[in-house]
Design a protein around this motif. Sequence first.
Motif, PDB file in Angstrom:
ATOM      1  N   VAL A  76      -5.066  21.501  36.546  1.00 24.90           N
ATOM      2  CA  VAL A  76      -4.544  22.158  35.350  1.00 24.90           C
ATOM      3  C   VAL A  76      -3.675  23.344  35.781  1.00 24.90           C
ATOM      4  N   ASP A  77      -2.470  23.385  35.266  1.00 26.11           N
ATOM      5  CA  ASP A  77      -1.554  24.512  35.470  1.00 26.11           C
ATOM      6  C   ASP A  77      -1.175  24.761  36.927  1.00 26.11           C
ATOM      7  N   SER A  78      -1.217  23.728  37.755  1.00 26.61           N
ATOM      8  CA  SER A  78      -0.810  23.925  39.145  1.00 26.61           C
ATOM      9  C   SER A  78       0.665  23.606  39.367  1.00 26.61           C
ATOM     10  N   ALA A  79       1.290  22.890  38.412  1.00 23.41           N
ATOM     11  CA  ALA A  79       2.689  22.492  38.602  1.00 23.41           C
ATOM     12  C   ALA A  79       3.367  22.362  37.243  1.00 23.41           C
ATOM     13  N   PHE A  80       3.258  23.403  36.416  1.00 26.80           N
ATOM     14  CA  PHE A  80       3.794  23.317  35.054  1.00 26.80           C
ATOM     15  C   PHE A  80       5.286  23.000  35.056  1.00 26.80           C
ATOM     16  N   ALA A  81       6.047  23.692  35.883  1.00 22.65           N
ATOM     17  CA  ALA A  81       7.495  23.480  35.902  1.00 22.65           C
ATOM     18  C   ALA A  81       7.838  22.039  36.270  1.00 22.65           C
ATOM     19  N   ASP A  82       7.101  21.466  37.210  1.00 25.94           N
ATOM     20  CA  ASP A  82       7.347  20.077  37.596  1.00 25.94           C
ATOM     21  C   ASP A  82       7.006  19.124  36.455  1.00 25.94           C
ATOM     22  N   VAL A  83       5.938  19.423  35.730  1.00 29.99           N
ATOM     23  CA  VAL A  83       5.523  18.551  34.629  1.00 29.99           C
ATOM     24  C   VAL A  83       6.558  18.555  33.510  1.00 29.99           C
ATOM     25  N   ILE A  84       6.981  19.730  33.055  1.00 30.74           N
ATOM     26  CA  ILE A  84       7.922  19.767  31.939  1.00 30.74           C
ATOM     27  C   ILE A  84       9.283  19.208  32.349  1.00 30.74           C
ATOM     28  N   THR A  85       9.665  19.393  33.601  1.00 26.29           N
ATOM     29  CA  THR A  85      10.922  18.823  34.075  1.00 26.29           C
ATOM     30  C   THR A  85      10.840  17.306  34.104  1.00 26.29           C
ATOM     31  N   ALA A  86       9.703  16.771  34.542  1.00 23.50           N
ATOM     32  CA  ALA A  86       9.523  15.317  34.553  1.00 23.50           C
ATOM     33  C   ALA A  86       9.513  14.762  33.133  1.00 23.50           C
ATOM     34  N   CYS A  87       8.903  15.490  32.194  1.00 22.02           N
ATOM     35  CA  CYS A  87       8.916  15.056  30.797  1.00 22.02           C
ATOM     36  C   CYS A  87      10.335  15.043  30.240  1.00 22.02           C
ATOM     37  N   GLY A 118      -0.211  19.115  21.426  1.00 20.14           N
ATOM     38  CA  GLY A 118       0.367  18.280  22.461  1.00 20.14           C
ATOM     39  C   GLY A 118       1.873  18.223  22.346  1.00 20.14           C
ATOM     40  N   GLU A 119       2.564  18.217  23.490  1.00 20.16           N
ATOM     41  CA  GLU A 119       4.024  18.229  23.487  1.00 20.16           C
ATOM     42  C   GLU A 119       4.625  16.943  24.067  1.00 20.16           C
ATOM     43  N   SER A 120       4.411  16.670  25.337  1.00 20.95           N
ATOM     44  CA  SER A 120       5.030  15.495  25.948  1.00 20.95           C
ATOM     45  C   SER A 120       4.245  15.089  27.193  1.00 20.95           C
ATOM     46  N   MET A 121       4.401  13.812  27.573  1.00 16.22           N
ATOM     47  CA  MET A 121       3.727  13.261  28.745  1.00 16.22           C
ATOM     48  C   MET A 121       4.742  12.509  29.605  1.00 16.22           C
ATOM     49  N   PHE A 122       4.372  12.301  30.860  1.00 16.08           N
ATOM     50  CA  PHE A 122       5.188  11.455  31.733  1.00 16.08           C
ATOM     51  C   PHE A 122       4.261  10.765  32.717  1.00 16.08           C
ATOM     52  N   ALA A 123       4.768   9.700  33.322  1.00 10.37           N
ATOM     53  CA  ALA A 123       4.010   8.991  34.356  1.00 10.37           C
ATOM     54  C   ALA A 123       4.952   8.449  35.410  1.00 10.37           C
ATOM     55  N   HIS A 124       4.606   8.690  36.676  1.00 10.42           N
ATOM     56  CA  HIS A 124       5.298   8.069  37.800  1.00 10.42           C
ATOM     57  C   HIS A 124       4.451   6.944  38.394  1.00 10.42           C
ATOM     58  N   ALA A 125       3.222   6.774  37.889  1.00 10.49           N
ATOM     59  CA  ALA A 125       2.330   5.709  38.338  1.00 10.49           C
ATOM     60  C   ALA A 125       1.625   5.146  37.112  1.00 10.49           C
ATOM     61  N   THR A 126       1.204   3.910  37.191  1.00 14.65           N
ATOM     62  CA  THR A 126       0.569   3.245  36.056  1.00 14.65           C
ATOM     63  C   THR A 126      -0.623   4.047  35.536  1.00 14.65           C
ATOM     64  N   ASP A 127      -0.622   4.284  34.237  1.00 13.50           N
ATOM     65  CA  ASP A 127      -1.716   4.964  33.523  1.00 13.50           C
ATOM     66  C   ASP A 127      -1.876   6.443  33.880  1.00 13.50           C
ATOM     67  N   ALA A 128      -0.963   7.010  34.647  1.00 14.55           N
ATOM     68  CA  ALA A 128      -1.142   8.406  35.072  1.00 14.55           C
ATOM     69  C   ALA A 128      -1.084   9.375  33.889  1.00 14.55           C
ATOM     70  N   SER A 129      -0.235   9.093  32.884  1.00 14.74           N
ATOM     71  CA  SER A 129      -0.198   9.968  31.711  1.00 14.74           C
ATOM     72  C   SER A 129      -1.449   9.787  30.863  1.00 14.74           C
TER      73      SER A 129
END
Length: 247
Positions: free
Chosen positions: A99-110, A166-177
């Motif tokens: 939780v909260d270890s890579a916020f910038a990476d998460v929102i950029t991926a979204c 909730g705002e947005s989700m992303f996945a680079h692997a199956t079911d990761a989101s």
Amino acid sequence: MSSQLPWLEPDDPLPLPAHAWGAADPAPGLLAAGGSLSVAALCAAYAQGTFPWYGPGQPILWWAPDPRMVLPVANFRLHRSLRKTLKAFRNDARCEVRVDSAFADVITACATKDRDGQAGTWIVPEMIAAYTALHKAGYAHSVETWIDGRLAGGLYCVALGQAVFGESMFAHATDASKIALSALVCLCKHHGISLIDCQQNTPHLASLGAHEITRAEFLSHVDTARRLPAPRWQFDPVYWNALLPSS
């Protein structure tokens, strides 16, 4: 309501949600345009159940839809395939939720993900900057799925007290989101948080147990939940017990 949309200067307060455009207007749920994406403005907006959503080249657009899509965490549907995925994830030492270890990476991926063939362009650079500032202020959080030391998926949300949006989700692997969403549900259950705002109705969210409630019901929930003590935003593997038998 009137089809004349209010224009806000940076320091203007938002109109009340009841003044949002209705079904007979050009964009139902649209409340106002303009204003600011400052931390104070975003907190004030979410406190009254309003969120920004707009595309490149548009002004800031503020929305307060009626009805509102929400996920009661007690109704979260853990389908058989996802249950199997979560059990494997939980028991694999290479996998973890952060939780909260890579916020910038998460929102950029979204912002750069494909959604039904379209890029997530509503998360424009100004939105990324604004929500990153909101994160630094303690009001926005990321829930992340990590596999083999790499960020495989995740989501970001806004939280005021125990009101979670909730705002947005992303996945680079199956079911990761889906793993990240399941972890958020477990975190909410552990802390007694009853509802996650989903904003808009989608078949995917409905399949997971989300449903629509009236705007008045939603605003009543937000007004109560935002005044409750905020949870500690961290994830302990024991939280999986809320969805899975301990093992």
